[in-house]
Design an enzyme around this catalytic site. Structure first.
Site, PDB file in Angstrom:
ATOM      1  N   GLU A 607      83.268  41.491  76.492  1.00 52.93           N
ATOM      2  CA  GLU A 607      84.238  40.472  76.906  1.00 52.93           C
ATOM      3  C   GLU A 607      84.124  39.204  76.068  1.00 52.93           C
ATOM      4  OE1 GLU A 607      86.929  40.300  79.459  1.00 52.93           O
ATOM      5  OE2 GLU A 607      87.093  38.764  77.905  1.00 52.93           O
ATOM      6  N   ASP A 679      86.096  34.130  61.980  1.00 50.05           N
ATOM      7  CA  ASP A 679      85.778  34.374  63.389  1.00 50.05           C
ATOM      8  C   ASP A 679      87.058  34.623  64.194  1.00 50.05           C
ATOM      9  OD1 ASP A 679      83.744  34.140  65.668  1.00 50.05           O
ATOM     10  OD2 ASP A 679      85.262  32.662  66.245  1.00 50.05           O
ATOM     11  N   LYS A 683      88.542  38.148  66.129  1.00 60.30           N
ATOM     12  CA  LYS A 683      89.026  38.221  67.510  1.00 60.30           C
ATOM     13  C   LYS A 683      90.423  38.825  67.578  1.00 60.30           C
ATOM     14  CE  LYS A 683      86.225  34.288  68.892  1.00 60.30           C
ATOM     15  NZ  LYS A 683      86.115  32.839  68.812  1.00 60.30           N
TER      16      LYS A 683
HETATM   17  N1  LIG Z   1      78.583  30.025  70.561  1.00 67.75           N
HETATM   18  C1  LIG Z   1      79.548  30.563  71.240  1.00 67.75           C
HETATM   19  O1  LIG Z   1      80.287  29.879  71.939  1.00 67.75           O
HETATM   20  C2  LIG Z   1      79.787  32.036  71.186  1.00 67.75           C
HETATM   21  C3  LIG Z   1      80.837  32.581  71.908  1.00 67.75           C
HETATM   22  C4  LIG Z   1      81.041  33.972  71.857  1.00 67.75           C
HETATM   23  C5  LIG Z   1      80.212  34.759  71.079  1.00 67.75           C
HETATM   24  N2  LIG Z   1      79.207  34.190  70.392  1.00 67.75           N
HETATM   25  C6  LIG Z   1      78.361  35.052  69.606  1.00 67.75           C
HETATM   26  O2  LIG Z   1      77.027  34.906  69.999  1.00 67.75           O
HETATM   27  C7  LIG Z   1      76.183  35.408  68.990  1.00 67.75           C
HETATM   28  C8  LIG Z   1      74.927  34.584  68.918  1.00 67.75           C
HETATM   29  O3  LIG Z   1      75.243  33.257  68.618  1.00 67.75           O
HETATM   30  P1  LIG Z   1      74.138  32.129  68.748  1.00 67.75           P
HETATM   31  O4  LIG Z   1      74.838  30.860  68.633  1.00 67.75           O
HETATM   32  O5  LIG Z   1      73.279  32.355  69.910  1.00 67.75           O
HETATM   33  O6  LIG Z   1      73.303  32.371  67.425  1.00 67.75           O
HETATM   34  P2  LIG Z   1      71.850  31.808  67.068  1.00 67.75           P
HETATM   35  O7  LIG Z   1      71.801  31.695  65.602  1.00 67.75           O
HETATM   36  O8  LIG Z   1      71.515  30.632  67.899  1.00 67.75           O
HETATM   37  O9  LIG Z   1      70.889  32.977  67.529  1.00 67.75           O
HETATM   38  C9  LIG Z   1      70.899  34.228  66.904  1.00 67.75           C
HETATM   39  C10 LIG Z   1      69.624  34.947  67.294  1.00 67.75           C
HETATM   40  O10 LIG Z   1      69.655  36.239  66.750  1.00 67.75           O
HETATM   41  C11 LIG Z   1      68.395  36.540  66.170  1.00 67.75           C
HETATM   42  N3  LIG Z   1      68.573  37.565  65.146  1.00 67.75           N
HETATM   43  C12 LIG Z   1      69.329  37.526  64.030  1.00 67.75           C
HETATM   44  N4  LIG Z   1      69.193  38.680  63.341  1.00 67.75           N
HETATM   45  C13 LIG Z   1      68.373  39.457  64.055  1.00 67.75           C
HETATM   46  C14 LIG Z   1      67.847  40.766  63.886  1.00 67.75           C
HETATM   47  N5  LIG Z   1      68.175  41.515  62.827  1.00 67.75           N
HETATM   48  N6  LIG Z   1      67.011  41.265  64.823  1.00 67.75           N
HETATM   49  C15 LIG Z   1      66.674  40.520  65.894  1.00 67.75           C
HETATM   50  N7  LIG Z   1      67.160  39.286  66.104  1.00 67.75           N
HETATM   51  C16 LIG Z   1      67.983  38.766  65.208  1.00 67.75           C
HETATM   52  C17 LIG Z   1      67.919  35.217  65.658  1.00 67.75           C
HETATM   53  O11 LIG Z   1      66.527  35.214  65.450  1.00 67.75           O
HETATM   54  C18 LIG Z   1      68.351  34.305  66.794  1.00 67.75           C
HETATM   55  O12 LIG Z   1      67.379  34.361  67.823  1.00 67.75           O
HETATM   56  C19 LIG Z   1      77.045  35.442  67.735  1.00 67.75           C
HETATM   57  O13 LIG Z   1      77.369  36.781  67.441  1.00 67.75           O
HETATM   58  C20 LIG Z   1      78.304  34.710  68.150  1.00 67.75           C
HETATM   59  O14 LIG Z   1      79.459  35.208  67.528  1.00 67.75           O
HETATM   60  C21 LIG Z   1      78.975  32.855  70.435  1.00 67.75           C
HETATM   61  N1  LIG Z   2      82.351  30.176  67.288  1.00 65.25           N
HETATM   62  C1  LIG Z   2      83.222  30.719  68.228  1.00 65.25           C
HETATM   63  C2  LIG Z   2      82.497  30.999  69.499  1.00 65.25           C
HETATM   64  C3  LIG Z   2      83.300  31.808  70.463  1.00 65.25           C
HETATM   65  O1  LIG Z   2      83.418  33.127  70.005  1.00 65.25           O
HETATM   66  C4  LIG Z   2      84.349  29.765  68.476  1.00 65.25           C
HETATM   67  O2  LIG Z   2      84.239  28.630  68.067  1.00 65.25           O
HETATM   68  O3  LIG Z   2      85.360  30.160  69.049  1.00 65.25           O
HETATM   69 NA    NA Z   3      86.379  36.796  76.900  1.00 60.64          NA
END
Ligand SMILES: NC(=O)c1ccc[n+]([C@@H]2O[C@H](COP(=O)([O-])OP(=O)(O)OC[C@H]3O[C@@H](n4cnc5c(N)ncnc54)[C@H](O)[C@@H]3O)[C@@H](O)[C@H]2O)c1
Ligand SMILES: N[C@@H](CCO)C(=O)O
Ligand code: NA
Length: 816
Positions: A607, A679, A683
């Site tokens: 989701e 990004d 989506k």
């Molecule tokens: N920030 C948002 O609002 C949002 C919204 C929707 C989806 N996302 C998704 O969430 C995901 C994570 O984002 P985040 O901001 O937490 O990133 P981040 O950089 O803060 O954290 C990423 C984590 O993944 C780990 N990692 C990377 N490669 C790895 C591997 N090969 N094995 C094990 N661990 C590994 C890193 O060590 C780190 O702990 C992304 O895919 C992003 O698209 C984020």
């Molecule tokens: N980086 C993404 C997080 C949500 O997927 C955004 O700004 O929309």
């Molecule tokens: Na959603």
């Protein structure tokens, strides 16, 4: 009247004997007219057997005689008032002298007959009953010791004697007549033959004594006091959530015992069964608990099954061949022969084509069974009417048991669903036509997982446990852990779900704990106890732990985890991901992931790939599944860009606003993914695909926000440096929009299977004009929502809302 039988651990120490006294006293005071049957003190029967064997081998046994004396004298010293001790010591000493003489005889002859052995072993019960009756006499003068060998008459099958029912019944009646007002302590386990020689009743012997006395005297209940809380739904050493069952029928108790629930030995219940006398299994050490009542009728109101039992080690033999077809005598010959040779056949299944028969036996009996078959069916084997039997080893039987099955359709469905969902291959199945029991044969390695999964499936009122393996402990991962920690009790109380995070990894370290990692200080735990991270090692461990109800969560932004998704599904593990990489790669991969998940009956939830926690993927899926058709999608799906254009007003600098968006946790780990439009593109691609279109990333018409200089930056630092220089470019954009009373929006559309994303300036008449913060908005125009589109709007980025969306996906796993 009641029969109270106490096992060896209940009379094993002075402390436990005090528990026994309290229970008996309470019953006596209540006027329940109890008759007490005691086993030997725990350890004593083994010791006596050992002494007998030593004597027969000419080895000394007097040390052990001392041990016996001390063990019983100790109890006298602590539980009998000094002034009453002497006669008790004297009597015990006399008995010990008798025992010594008998052992001397064995020693002299170097010969131990079954008859002598029974006599020697019988001292255990004689000691304990005499002793406890004397202790009780201090409080209840009516207490009296009874040597049951004078009343329980048997044949001369020493070691496993059979009761002479008529005579025994008469003698017990006479005893009850002459001792009507007494509180009797009756030795369990022993009887005597027609010559008055002491015999023993074999396995479960004291229970048998209790059942015989109870049956003859028409007891209202026979209470078997032991050290467990009754018969349980499964082996509590393997299934932590097993609980004791309040009511079982005799049939159910038999079936459960057959497959390993060792609380009672079923044949001992027969005398009670014939008279419909209930048997209660109670815990001496927790007497306030009701335990389990085994009664004639099954309890129809409770669970559809009563328990899950298992035999951990069995082998199966498959016989195949045309020689069996239509030959009615074939299976008769096979099983008669096996029975004659005393090979216990645990389970049989036969295919309806009559082309094969499968049966299960103990591994120790395999070789003999195969040899017997080779001899018995020599001619058929030679003529190729029978193929050489196939052997499969390292298997276990799991059986669900309960009389309610008979009236409830869907039981086997639930069993096989639980097994299938957890990737447990079923090798053979048997259901008795009585419908009390469905047995499946599975690999031994899967037994623990299977027992837990099946237990979860049938005792649904209980907590369901999800075992989570989480990759990524950054912004989203850490926030998810915080939420899981905070919601733990609520989830358990209100949804009966327990989430155990059993594996964690980031790019540096990984850590596993089958009992569940404490989410209050996971960081500390990972730092100090973690191993060097290794993605393929992580996957291996996840599979090897072989836990039920497993979920893999990808909270990284890395490309690597996606390459393992298919294998994860193949291991029957569900996936929840906020990482968009897997769904926005090649279409072939997108397709194949779904097919694999479906084939293996597991969930794939993502989701948060679109609009973070906002319900977008789910809404689209529901529209599609209910037969609606998407005509157009219009959307703003970058929380980062939304935030930037909502805050890039007045004197604000573009650079500063982007920095702020990153600080607030809206951007991808690499903000170029947001500002470069990748990004957003991902989506839109996912939505288009979920909307039924076969489309690749290269098909998307992606308009840019940034000047080329920024787009070409080789690193994040360089990117920010370029951004700083591009202030003029963005200010021009901003001024232009302001002068026309418009706002800048980065808008995606899907129409006729084509995806376009572009920077637009919209005025107040546009539905996307009024957005604030990191809001996303999506409008679905469909066959059904044609006049006014279906719109979803709200914060579409940020750690809390994203982790919350992952959380929601997680607890929906398996909820079908
Ligand atoms: N920030 C948002 O609002 C949002 C919204 C929707 C989806 N996302 C998704 O969430 C995901 C994570 O984002 P985040 O901001 O937490 O990133 P981040 O950089 O803060 O954290 C990423 C984590 O993944 C780990 N990692 C990377 N490669 C790895 C591997 N090969 N094995 C094990 N661990 C590994 C890193 O060590 C780190 O702990 C992304 O895919 C992003 O698209 C984020
Ligand atoms: N980086 C993404 C997080 C949500 O997927 C955004 O700004 O929309
Ligand atoms: Na959603």
């Amino acid at each position: 009247m009641k029969v109270l039988k106490f096992g060896g651990t209940s009379v094993g120490t002075k402390e436990s004997i005090q528990e026994v006294l309290a229970i008996v006293k309470e019953s006596f005071d209540k006027g329940e007219k109890p008759l007490v049957v005691l086993s030997a003190m725990s350890g004593v029967t083994n010791l006596l057997t050992q002494m007998a064997e030593h004597a027969a081998e000419g080895k000394p046994f007097d040390e052990n005689l001392k041990v016996l004396e001390e063990k019983h004298f100790d109890v006298v010293k602590s539980l009998i008032a000094v002034k009453f001790q002497n006669p008790v010591f004297t009597k015990l000493k006399l008995m010990l002298n008798d025992l010594d003489e008998i052992l001397q005889g064995v020693f002299a002859l170097r010969e131990l007959s079954m008859q002598s052995k029974d006599l020697i072993v019988s001292f255990g019960e004689r000691f304990s009953n005499y002793l406890v009756s004397k202790i009780m006499e201090q409080y209840i003068p009516e207490s009296e010791y009874i040597n049951a060998s004078h009343y329980v008459k048997t044949d001369s099958n020493f070691g496993n004697a059979h009761i002479n029912e008529e005579l025994t019944t008469q003698l017990i009646h006479a005893l009850s007549y002459t001792h009507a007002d007494k509180l009797l302590f009756v030795t369990g386990f022993i009887g005597s033959n027609d010559k008055g020689r002491v015999t023993t009743l074999g396995r479960g012997g004291s229970d048998y004594t209790a059942a015989i006395f109870g049956a003859v005297l028409g007891a209202s209940v026979i209470e078997i006091w032991t050290d467990v809380n009754g018969m349980m739904t499964a082996d509590p050493r393997i299934v932590k959530k097993a609980f004791s069952l309040p009511i079982l029928s005799y049939t159910e108790a038999m079936e459960l015992s057959y497959f390993g629930a060792k609380v009672i030995y079923p044949p001992t219940m027969i005398p009670a069964f014939m008279k419909k006398i209930p048997i209660a299994i109670r815990n001496t050490f927790e007497p306030h608990l009701a335990g389990t009542v085994i009664q004639f009728e099954s309890d129809k109101s409770s669970y559809p099954i009563k328990g899950i039992s298992s035999i951990s080690d069995i082998s199966i033999i498959n016989l195949t061949g045309s020689g069996m077809i239509g030959k009615s005598g074939f299976s008769g010959r096979l099983f008669t022969m096996l029975a004659r040779e005393q090979i216990n056949v645990i389970l049989i299944t036969q295919s309806s084509s009559e082309h094969s028969i499968t049966f299960a036996v103990n591994p120790q009996e395999v070789v003999k069974a195969l040899q017997l078959i080779a001899v018995e069916f020599e001619l058929e084997l030679e003529a190729n009417k029978l193929i050489m039997p196939e052997l499969e080893e390292n298997l276990s039987v799991l059986a669900i048991v309960g009389e309610n099955m008979k009236r409830t359709p869907g039981i086997s469905g639930r069993l096989f669903h639980a097994l299938g969902r957890n990737g447990i291959n079923v090798r053979a199945i048997a259901q008795g036509s009585s419908e009390f029991n469905i047995s499946v044969i599975i690999s031994k390695d899967d037994l623990g997982k299977a027992l837990n999964a099946v237990h979860d499936a049938f005792f649904a009122e209980l907590k369901k446990t999800l075992h989570v393996f989480n990759l990524g402990t950054g912004n989203i991962g850490a926030t998810l852990f915080k939420q899981l920690y905070e919601q733990h009790d609520f989830l358990l109380d209100n949804n009966d779900i327990e989430v155990k995070v059993v594996g964690i990894s980031n790019s540096r370290k990984m850590h596993f704990n089958e009992a569940g990692i404490n989410l209050e200080d996971w960081q500390e735990d990972l730092e100090s106890n973690g191993e060097i991270a290794d993605l393929s090692g992580f996957m291996e461990r996840m599979r090897a732990m072989n836990l039920p109800n497993c979920v893999f969560i990808d909270n990284t932004a890395s490309k690597l985890p996606a390459t393992y998704y298919e294998d994860i599904f193949k291991s029957n593990i569900s996936i929840v991901t906020c990482n968009k990489i897997a769904n926005s790669g090649d279409y072939a991969q997108y397709r194949s992931l779904r097919d694999t998940a479906r084939l293996h009956g597991v969930d794939f939830f993502y989701e948060t790939n679109v609009g973070a926690g906002l319900p977008i993927v789910r809404v689209l899926k529901d529209l599609m599944m209910s037969g609606d058709r998407i005509l157009k999608i219009e959307a703003i799906l970058s929380g980062t860009i939304s935030y930037i254009f909502n805050n890039f007003v007045g004197d604000a600098s573009f650079y500063e606003v982007v920095k702020k968006a990153q600080e607030l946790g809206y951007t991808e780990p690499d903000p170029r993914d947001d500002l470069g439009g990748v990004d957003f593109m991902r989506k839109m691609l996912i939505l288009a695909r979920d909307g039924g279109h076969v489309i690749e990333a290269s098909d998307v018409d992606l308009g840019a926000i940034l000047p080329d200089s920024c787009l070409q930056a080789a690193s994040v630092d360089e990117f920010y440096a370029e951004l700083l220089k591009a202030d003029q470019y963005f200010n021009t954009l901003k001024d232009k929009a302001a002068s026309e009373n418009k706002v800048i929006r980065y808008i995606g559309t899907l129409k006729d299977g084509k995806v376009k994303i572009s920077l637009q300036m919209v005025d107040s008449s546009h539905p996307f004009f009024a957005l604030s913060g990191s809001d996303n908005i999506i409008s679905f125009t469909t066959e059904r929502y044609k006049e006014r589109p279906l719109v979803v709007k709200g914060p579409g980025a940020g750690a809390e809302v994203t982790a919350g969306g992952v959380f929601a996906d997680l607890i929906n796993v398996g909820a079908r």
